[in-house]
Scaffold this motif. Sequence first.
Motif, PDB file in Angstrom:
ATOM      1  N   VAL A  14       0.810  -1.166   0.136  1.00 24.84           N
ATOM      2  CA  VAL A  14      -0.014   0.068  -0.001  1.00 24.84           C
ATOM      3  C   VAL A  14       0.823   1.352  -0.100  1.00 24.84           C
ATOM      4  O   VAL A  14       0.562   2.194  -0.799  1.00 24.84           O
ATOM      5  N   TYR A  15       1.766   1.106   1.020  1.00 25.45           N
ATOM      6  CA  TYR A  15       2.869   2.508   0.965  1.00 25.45           C
ATOM      7  C   TYR A  15       3.501   2.579  -0.329  1.00 25.45           C
ATOM      8  O   TYR A  15       3.952   3.439  -0.700  1.00 25.45           O
ATOM      9  N   ALA A  16       4.142   1.340  -0.945  1.00 25.69           N
ATOM     10  CA  ALA A  16       4.759   1.164  -2.170  1.00 25.69           C
ATOM     11  C   ALA A  16       3.968   1.744  -3.347  1.00 25.69           C
ATOM     12  O   ALA A  16       4.493   2.823  -4.076  1.00 25.69           O
ATOM     13  N   ALA A  17       2.707   1.492  -3.500  1.00 20.15           N
ATOM     14  CA  ALA A  17       1.651   1.999  -4.393  1.00 20.15           C
ATOM     15  C   ALA A  17       1.559   3.556  -4.301  1.00 20.15           C
ATOM     16  O   ALA A  17       1.493   4.311  -5.404  1.00 20.15           O
ATOM     17  N   LEU A  18       1.354   4.119  -2.818  1.00 22.48           N
ATOM     18  CA  LEU A  18       1.284   5.407  -2.674  1.00 22.48           C
ATOM     19  C   LEU A  18       2.551   6.242  -3.228  1.00 22.48           C
ATOM     20  O   LEU A  18       2.452   7.421  -3.804  1.00 22.48           O
ATOM     21  N   LEU A  19       3.781   5.992  -2.882  1.00 22.54           N
ATOM     22  CA  LEU A  19       4.911   6.325  -3.309  1.00 22.54           C
ATOM     23  C   LEU A  19       5.168   6.630  -4.616  1.00 22.54           C
ATOM     24  O   LEU A  19       5.426   7.398  -5.451  1.00 22.54           O
ATOM     25  N   ALA A  20       4.735   5.264  -5.404  1.00 25.96           N
ATOM     26  CA  ALA A  20       5.162   5.123  -6.721  1.00 25.96           C
ATOM     27  C   ALA A  20       4.062   6.202  -7.470  1.00 25.96           C
ATOM     28  O   ALA A  20       4.418   6.846  -8.405  1.00 25.96           O
ATOM     29  N   THR A  21       2.821   6.149  -7.034  1.00 27.06           N
ATOM     30  CA  THR A  21       1.841   6.930  -7.811  1.00 27.06           C
ATOM     31  C   THR A  21       2.176   8.458  -7.343  1.00 27.06           C
ATOM     32  O   THR A  21       1.558   9.468  -8.080  1.00 27.06           O
ATOM     33  N   THR A  22       2.507   8.792  -6.268  1.00 21.18           N
ATOM     34  CA  THR A  22       2.941  10.121  -5.632  1.00 21.18           C
ATOM     35  C   THR A  22       4.092  10.440  -6.861  1.00 21.18           C
ATOM     36  O   THR A  22       4.007  11.834  -7.322  1.00 21.18           O
ATOM     37  N   PHE A  23       4.931   9.758  -7.182  1.00 20.49           N
ATOM     38  CA  PHE A  23       5.964   9.964  -8.268  1.00 20.49           C
ATOM     39  C   PHE A  23       5.363  10.467  -9.390  1.00 20.49           C
ATOM     40  O   PHE A  23       5.784  11.437 -10.134  1.00 20.49           O
ATOM     41  N   THR A  24       4.438   9.453  -9.995  1.00 25.89           N
ATOM     42  CA  THR A  24       3.649   9.707 -11.277  1.00 25.89           C
ATOM     43  C   THR A  24       2.997  11.063 -11.269  1.00 25.89           C
ATOM     44  O   THR A  24       2.993  11.691 -12.273  1.00 25.89           O
ATOM     45  N   TRP A  25       2.426  11.495 -10.029  1.00 30.83           N
ATOM     46  CA  TRP A  25       1.756  12.878  -9.899  1.00 30.83           C
ATOM     47  C   TRP A  25       2.744  13.961  -9.979  1.00 30.83           C
ATOM     48  O   TRP A  25       2.394  15.088 -10.704  1.00 30.83           O
ATOM     49  N   LEU A  26       3.970  13.831  -9.354  1.00 30.60           N
ATOM     50  CA  LEU A  26       4.933  14.824  -9.467  1.00 30.60           C
ATOM     51  C   LEU A  26       5.380  15.106 -10.750  1.00 30.60           C
ATOM     52  O   LEU A  26       5.657  16.141 -11.199  1.00 30.60           O
ATOM     53  N   VAL A  27       5.704  14.061 -11.611  1.00 32.68           N
ATOM     54  CA  VAL A  27       6.022  14.185 -12.889  1.00 32.68           C
ATOM     55  C   VAL A  27       5.067  14.813 -13.794  1.00 32.68           C
ATOM     56  O   VAL A  27       5.469  15.959 -14.482  1.00 32.68           O
ATOM     57  N   THR A  28       3.870  14.878 -13.522  1.00 30.64           N
ATOM     58  CA  THR A  28       2.748  15.451 -14.106  1.00 30.64           C
ATOM     59  C   THR A  28       2.956  17.160 -13.803  1.00 30.64           C
ATOM     60  O   THR A  28       2.930  17.772 -14.734  1.00 30.64           O
ATOM     61  N   ALA A  29       3.188  17.315 -12.316  1.00 32.74           N
ATOM     62  CA  ALA A  29       3.388  18.679 -12.152  1.00 32.74           C
ATOM     63  C   ALA A  29       4.700  19.237 -12.710  1.00 32.74           C
ATOM     64  O   ALA A  29       4.621  20.498 -12.965  1.00 32.74           O
ATOM     65  N   ALA A  30       5.431  18.489 -12.954  1.00 39.29           N
ATOM     66  CA  ALA A  30       6.842  18.883 -13.650  1.00 39.29           C
ATOM     67  C   ALA A  30       6.406  19.321 -15.055  1.00 39.29           C
ATOM     68  O   ALA A  30       7.107  20.617 -15.365  1.00 39.29           O
ATOM     69  N   GLY A  31       5.805  18.564 -15.628  1.00 37.55           N
ATOM     70  CA  GLY A  31       5.269  18.899 -17.002  1.00 37.55           C
ATOM     71  C   GLY A  31       4.388  20.186 -17.112  1.00 37.55           C
ATOM     72  O   GLY A  31       4.721  21.115 -17.949  1.00 37.55           O
ATOM     73  N   ALA A  32       3.721  20.306 -16.001  1.00 34.68           N
ATOM     74  CA  ALA A  32       2.693  21.679 -15.878  1.00 34.68           C
ATOM     75  C   ALA A  32       3.541  22.675 -15.663  1.00 34.68           C
ATOM     76  O   ALA A  32       3.087  23.875 -15.963  1.00 34.68           O
TER      77      ALA A  32
END
Length: 274
Positions: A14-32
């Motif tokens: 659960v924590y691994a999924a949270l960290l991994a998907t937080t990473f994908t969210w932050l990459v979206t933020a980097a693009g924005a």
Amino acid sequence: MHQIEHFFEGIGPVYAALLATTFTWLVTAAGASLVFFFRTLNRNVLDPMLGFTGGVMVAASFWSLLNPSIEMSERLFPGWSWMPAAVGFLLGASFLYFLDKLTPHLHINFGAEETEGMKTQFHRTTLLVLAITLHNIPEGLAVGVLFGAAAEGMPEASIAGAVALAIGIGIQNFPEGIAVAMPLRRNGVSRFKSFWYGQLSAIVEPFAGVLGAVAVMYMQPLLPFALAFAAGAMIYVVVEEVIPETQREKYTDRSVMGFIFGFLVMMILDVALG
């Protein structure tokens, strides 16, 4: 890669999924965040980037989701190995179909008169964000389900494969962040608001990732269905949203090559790391 794999193994799915998907969210933020440096991005650049996004999603749907689903089914449902993948795939596509029909949204390169879903008075900005949010639900779900499957000791799934999927989703989220933020900036929205709405479109991914990991941990027989469900939802998004958006201008050939390159990148990531 081995160090990353050991790290994720030690913190729980659960924590691994949270960290991994937080990473994908932050990459979206980097693009924005590119809206702080550019007011617009030419379609001859944006369309191939969106094509790349579609290629990553299609490759991930097979290599990371459908193929493990079928392999699991051969062991869990002898003689019916095709059934969980087929049913899950159909349910995933149907889920996005009904969300698409019910949720008011507007695709990135479409005019205001082409709003989809229920009729509403929502502002164009809100409709654009809702469109990409729908896009991101299956991505977060896919990452969470794969981490959950690996944690349950399924031989067909691995932490390395889940990490590879998260990396691939993250890479294709960068142009998604651009694709939301740039049109808003071009339409006169402030730089900060354009960035805010761009990153906000992917905030659903950590929630979907945690949901996917929790669900498969408690319902192991549903794992093949859950993997195929995420695949069906992702393919629906590619065919209904991503590809049409890249085919509305004169850069269709570049968009197709972007798609091919995205497919190759995700396939190599999954085969090499997964």
